[in-house]
Motif scaffolding. Structure first.
Motif, PDB file in Angstrom:
ATOM      1  N   TYR A 191      -3.787  -3.414   1.840  1.00 24.38           N
ATOM      2  CA  TYR A 191      -4.300  -2.211   1.583  1.00 24.38           C
ATOM      3  C   TYR A 191      -4.425  -1.890   0.151  1.00 24.38           C
ATOM      4  N   THR A 192      -5.465  -0.918  -0.292  1.00 26.82           N
ATOM      5  CA  THR A 192      -5.754  -0.211  -1.447  1.00 26.82           C
ATOM      6  C   THR A 192      -6.319   1.190  -1.223  1.00 26.82           C
ATOM      7  N   TRP A 197      -8.202   6.337   5.349  1.00 29.81           N
ATOM      8  CA  TRP A 197      -9.900   6.027   5.592  1.00 29.81           C
ATOM      9  C   TRP A 197     -10.017   5.916   7.025  1.00 29.81           C
ATOM     10  N   GLU A 198     -11.069   6.924   7.467  1.00 30.84           N
ATOM     11  CA  GLU A 198     -11.515   6.904   8.948  1.00 30.84           C
ATOM     12  C   GLU A 198     -10.315   7.283   9.826  1.00 30.84           C
ATOM     13  N   GLY A 199      -9.307   8.307   9.381  1.00 30.80           N
ATOM     14  CA  GLY A 199      -8.061   8.470  10.089  1.00 30.80           C
ATOM     15  C   GLY A 199      -6.998   7.185  10.014  1.00 30.80           C
ATOM     16  N   ARG A 200      -7.315   6.291   9.265  1.00 26.67           N
ATOM     17  CA  ARG A 200      -6.142   5.112   9.470  1.00 26.67           C
ATOM     18  C   ARG A 200      -5.707   5.219   7.813  1.00 26.67           C
ATOM     19  N   VAL A 205       5.316   2.709   3.666  1.00 27.06           N
ATOM     20  CA  VAL A 205       6.394   1.986   2.973  1.00 27.06           C
ATOM     21  C   VAL A 205       5.838   1.278   1.618  1.00 27.06           C
ATOM     22  N   LEU A 206       4.360   1.111   1.758  1.00 26.21           N
ATOM     23  CA  LEU A 206       3.891   0.543   0.634  1.00 26.21           C
ATOM     24  C   LEU A 206       3.549   1.371  -0.612  1.00 26.21           C
ATOM     25  N   LEU A 207       3.846   2.836  -0.148  1.00 26.86           N
ATOM     26  CA  LEU A 207       3.569   3.810  -1.249  1.00 26.86           C
ATOM     27  C   LEU A 207       5.110   4.245  -1.630  1.00 26.86           C
TER      28      LEU A 207
END
Length: 241
Positions: A191-192, A197-200, A205-207
């Protein structure tokens, strides 16, 4: 003579026997692999098979013994081309790109990239005379269960896979150990930005900044993706343990 790179390691050597040397370097001359070629981290030698053809027209093929469609590349022509190429690079393993060959795996790529280089025979037509495979101890390698017009594109796939593993080619070499197939698993999802993005959304956890939780999540996701997309890899992995 093969001069060492700035790091003291001789350039990794690629030697290709082909009827179409003008196809190279092609995509291998672009991006990080192309830059590595320019600075001498690897070298590329091309050998025109037709130079060893028979007669005025430099014939390299003939009709298949026993009859059948198409043409077959001659053993005597290929042997002469191979012997000439080997005179310059006698230590390189000789590979023939063939749909009936052993699968090109990441493990094989890593072994090849750790050696001095690779000599690759790119065939055409209906294939090559079986006798030259045995007579010159050629290893057949396949990039998949399908047929191409010739071995050049398959050779480029193999070379790209090998060269990108060489020291100094990729900027973030530590990421190599986390790629698909390196641990018998497919790679975890990436992810980046943007965060949503578009509700996704990007998984929280990645943040989080918690590296142990991130590592655990990535491991679990790699297992999930492998189980869903390539369960055969898990079966093979279990058998090796």
């Amino acid at each position: 003579m093969h001069r060492p790179t700035d790091g003291g390691r001789p350039p990794w050597r690629a030697s290709v026997l082909t009827l179409f040397p003008e196809m190279f370097p092609g995509p291998l001359g672009l991006s990080l692999v192309g830059q590595a070629l320019k600075v001498g981290l690897w070298s590329l030698s091309l050998h025109q098979i037709r130079e060893f053809g028979i007669g005025r027209h430099r014939a390299v093929d003939d009709t298949p013994a026993g009859g059948g469609a198409g043409m077959v590349m001659r053993a005597d022509v290929l042997a002469a081309a191979i012997d000439n190429a080997r005179a310059a690079d006698p230590d390189l393993p000789l590979l023939y790109m063939s749909p009936r060959g052993e699968p090109l795996t990441q493990a094989r790529v890593r072994r090849l990239s750790g050696g001095p280089g690779a000599m690759i025979l790119a065939g055409r037509f209906e294939g090559i005379d079986e006798r030259v495979i045995a007579g010159r101890e050629i290893l057949e390698v396949s990039i998949g269960d399908y047929v191409l017009s010739g071995g050049e594109l398959a050779a480029m796939v193999l070379l790209d896979a090998c060269v990108r593993l060489l020291p100094g080619v990729l900027g973030a070499e530590e990421s190599l150990s986390q790629e698909s197939f390196e641990d018998g698993l497919l790679e975890y999802p990436q992810y980046t930005k943007p965060r949503e993005w578009e509700g996704r959304p990007t998984p929280d956890v990645l943040l989080s900044g918690d590296h142990s939780k991130i590592a655990k999540w990535r491991r679990e996701e790699a297992l999930r993706v492998t189980r869903e997309k390539r369960p055969d890899l898990l079966e093979g992995r279990d058998k090796r343990r």
